[in-house]
Design a protein around this motif. Sequence first.
Motif, PDB file in Angstrom:
ATOM      1  N   LEU A  48      -4.096  -3.544 -14.393  1.00  0.00           N
ATOM      2  CA  LEU A  48      -3.309  -2.193 -14.463  1.00  0.00           C
ATOM      3  C   LEU A  48      -2.939  -1.081 -15.086  1.00  0.00           C
ATOM      4  O   LEU A  48      -2.131  -0.766 -15.612  1.00  0.00           O
ATOM      5  CB  LEU A  48      -1.951  -3.145 -13.017  1.00  0.00           C
ATOM      6  N   GLN A  49      -4.255  -0.430 -14.387  1.00  0.00           N
ATOM      7  CA  GLN A  49      -3.197   0.824 -14.885  1.00  0.00           C
ATOM      8  C   GLN A  49      -3.026   2.543 -13.656  1.00  0.00           C
ATOM      9  O   GLN A  49      -3.340   2.255 -12.769  1.00  0.00           O
ATOM     10  CB  GLN A  49      -4.357   1.267 -15.480  1.00  0.00           C
ATOM     11  N   LEU A  50      -1.994   2.483 -13.888  1.00  0.00           N
ATOM     12  CA  LEU A  50      -1.289   3.605 -12.632  1.00  0.00           C
ATOM     13  C   LEU A  50      -1.118   5.197 -13.787  1.00  0.00           C
ATOM     14  O   LEU A  50      -0.462   5.573 -14.676  1.00  0.00           O
ATOM     15  CB  LEU A  50      -0.009   3.393 -12.135  1.00  0.00           C
ATOM     16  N   VAL A  64      -7.672  -0.711 -11.794  1.00  0.00           N
ATOM     17  CA  VAL A  64      -7.347  -2.075 -12.451  1.00  0.00           C
ATOM     18  C   VAL A  64      -8.803  -2.548 -12.764  1.00  0.00           C
ATOM     19  O   VAL A  64     -10.270  -1.725 -12.420  1.00  0.00           O
ATOM     20  CB  VAL A  64      -7.194  -3.282 -10.876  1.00  0.00           C
ATOM     21  N   THR A  65      -8.588  -3.297 -14.428  1.00  0.00           N
ATOM     22  CA  THR A  65      -9.868  -3.733 -14.697  1.00  0.00           C
ATOM     23  C   THR A  65      -9.820  -5.265 -14.477  1.00  0.00           C
ATOM     24  O   THR A  65      -8.921  -6.448 -14.551  1.00  0.00           O
ATOM     25  CB  THR A  65      -9.428  -3.630 -16.108  1.00  0.00           C
ATOM     26  N   GLN A  70     -15.216  -5.543 -14.809  1.00  0.00           N
ATOM     27  CA  GLN A  70     -15.261  -4.228 -13.937  1.00  0.00           C
ATOM     28  C   GLN A  70     -13.959  -3.458 -13.852  1.00  0.00           C
ATOM     29  O   GLN A  70     -13.243  -4.110 -13.410  1.00  0.00           O
ATOM     30  CB  GLN A  70     -15.888  -4.716 -12.329  1.00  0.00           C
ATOM     31  N   LEU A  71     -14.233  -2.330 -13.189  1.00  0.00           N
ATOM     32  CA  LEU A  71     -13.053  -1.503 -12.932  1.00  0.00           C
ATOM     33  C   LEU A  71     -13.280  -0.940 -10.838  1.00  0.00           C
ATOM     34  O   LEU A  71     -14.335  -0.631 -10.870  1.00  0.00           O
ATOM     35  CB  LEU A  71     -13.684  -0.179 -13.430  1.00  0.00           C
ATOM     36  N   GLU A  77      -2.630   3.819  -0.708  1.00  0.00           N
ATOM     37  CA  GLU A  77      -1.586   3.911  -0.036  1.00  0.00           C
ATOM     38  C   GLU A  77      -1.660   2.554   1.363  1.00  0.00           C
ATOM     39  O   GLU A  77      -1.497   2.798   1.897  1.00  0.00           O
ATOM     40  CB  GLU A  77      -1.857   5.362   0.529  1.00  0.00           C
ATOM     41  N   ALA A  78      -2.364   1.723   0.554  1.00  0.00           N
ATOM     42  CA  ALA A  78      -3.110   0.247   1.097  1.00  0.00           C
ATOM     43  C   ALA A  78      -1.725  -0.610   0.974  1.00  0.00           C
ATOM     44  O   ALA A  78      -1.107  -0.678  -0.604  1.00  0.00           O
ATOM     45  CB  ALA A  78      -4.071   0.034   0.273  1.00  0.00           C
ATOM     46  N   LYS A  79      -1.272  -0.920   2.218  1.00  0.00           N
ATOM     47  CA  LYS A  79       0.585  -1.528   2.015  1.00  0.00           C
ATOM     48  C   LYS A  79       0.439  -2.462   0.983  1.00  0.00           C
ATOM     49  O   LYS A  79       1.419  -2.500  -0.017  1.00  0.00           O
ATOM     50  CB  LYS A  79      -0.005  -2.626   3.286  1.00  0.00           C
ATOM     51  N   TRP A  80      -0.857  -3.832   0.582  1.00  0.00           N
ATOM     52  CA  TRP A  80      -0.725  -4.398  -0.646  1.00  0.00           C
ATOM     53  C   TRP A  80      -0.892  -4.002  -1.676  1.00  0.00           C
ATOM     54  O   TRP A  80      -0.647  -4.812  -2.825  1.00  0.00           O
ATOM     55  CB  TRP A  80      -2.348  -5.325  -0.355  1.00  0.00           C
ATOM     56  N   VAL A  81      -1.633  -2.724  -2.016  1.00  0.00           N
ATOM     57  CA  VAL A  81      -1.326  -2.225  -3.540  1.00  0.00           C
ATOM     58  C   VAL A  81      -0.353  -1.457  -3.746  1.00  0.00           C
ATOM     59  O   VAL A  81      -0.051  -1.743  -5.402  1.00  0.00           O
ATOM     60  CB  VAL A  81      -2.269  -0.658  -3.563  1.00  0.00           C
ATOM     61  N   LYS A  82       0.488  -1.009  -2.480  1.00  0.00           N
ATOM     62  CA  LYS A  82       2.049  -0.408  -2.637  1.00  0.00           C
ATOM     63  C   LYS A  82       2.453  -2.073  -2.817  1.00  0.00           C
ATOM     64  O   LYS A  82       4.049  -1.769  -4.137  1.00  0.00           O
ATOM     65  CB  LYS A  82       2.023   0.512  -1.559  1.00  0.00           C
ATOM     66  N   SER A  83       2.314  -3.000  -2.579  1.00  0.00           N
ATOM     67  CA  SER A  83       3.358  -4.158  -2.231  1.00  0.00           C
ATOM     68  C   SER A  83       2.944  -4.760  -4.264  1.00  0.00           C
ATOM     69  O   SER A  83       4.190  -4.977  -4.885  1.00  0.00           O
ATOM     70  CB  SER A  83       2.699  -5.684  -1.791  1.00  0.00           C
ATOM     71  N   LEU A  84       1.745  -4.715  -4.665  1.00  0.00           N
ATOM     72  CA  LEU A  84       1.272  -4.679  -6.368  1.00  0.00           C
ATOM     73  C   LEU A  84       2.245  -4.012  -7.176  1.00  0.00           C
ATOM     74  O   LEU A  84       2.412  -4.506  -8.210  1.00  0.00           O
ATOM     75  CB  LEU A  84      -0.352  -4.848  -6.212  1.00  0.00           C
ATOM     76  N   LEU A  85       2.248  -3.175  -6.783  1.00  0.00           N
ATOM     77  CA  LEU A  85       3.012  -1.876  -7.965  1.00  0.00           C
ATOM     78  C   LEU A  85       4.424  -2.249  -8.325  1.00  0.00           C
ATOM     79  O   LEU A  85       4.975  -1.936  -8.551  1.00  0.00           O
ATOM     80  CB  LEU A  85       2.302  -0.801  -7.178  1.00  0.00           C
ATOM     81  N   GLU A  86       5.197  -2.391  -7.138  1.00  0.00           N
ATOM     82  CA  GLU A  86       6.496  -3.205  -6.825  1.00  0.00           C
ATOM     83  C   GLU A  86       7.161  -4.213  -7.786  1.00  0.00           C
ATOM     84  O   GLU A  86       7.728  -3.881  -8.386  1.00  0.00           O
ATOM     85  CB  GLU A  86       7.263  -3.178  -5.201  1.00  0.00           C
ATOM     86  N   LYS A  87       5.727  -4.905  -7.670  1.00  0.00           N
ATOM     87  CA  LYS A  87       6.007  -6.239  -8.685  1.00  0.00           C
ATOM     88  C   LYS A  87       5.702  -6.023  -9.506  1.00  0.00           C
ATOM     89  O   LYS A  87       6.479  -6.476 -10.956  1.00  0.00           O
ATOM     90  CB  LYS A  87       4.650  -7.738  -8.042  1.00  0.00           C
TER      91      LYS A  87
END
Length: 89
Positions: A48-50, A64-65, A70-71, A77-87
């Motif tokens: 994961l690259q931010l 994400v790779t 695949q990239l 802004e997606a809820k699940w992406v925000k949750s992933l980033l918090e983790k």
Amino acid sequence: MTAESSPTLLLAVLVLGIFGDHCKAQELRCQCIQMHSDFISPQFIETLQLIPEGVQCSRKEVIVTLKNGQLVCLDPEAKWVKSLLEKVH
């Protein structure tokens, strides 16, 4: 080499240094053209690259790779992406 050709050589080296590496100039733009908001299971994500907002791009990018190589650009802004980033952070 004569002293007269040294300034010409120096100028040539400087010009090549400025224009020779055009890839760096192309990096000053957003990496993601299209963003996906559909859920991707973390088990399929290899890395994961931010990329924060900056002069190169006015929006935050999440790339994400997948384990298949695949990239995929994710919608930050997606809820699940925000949750992933918090983790991750």
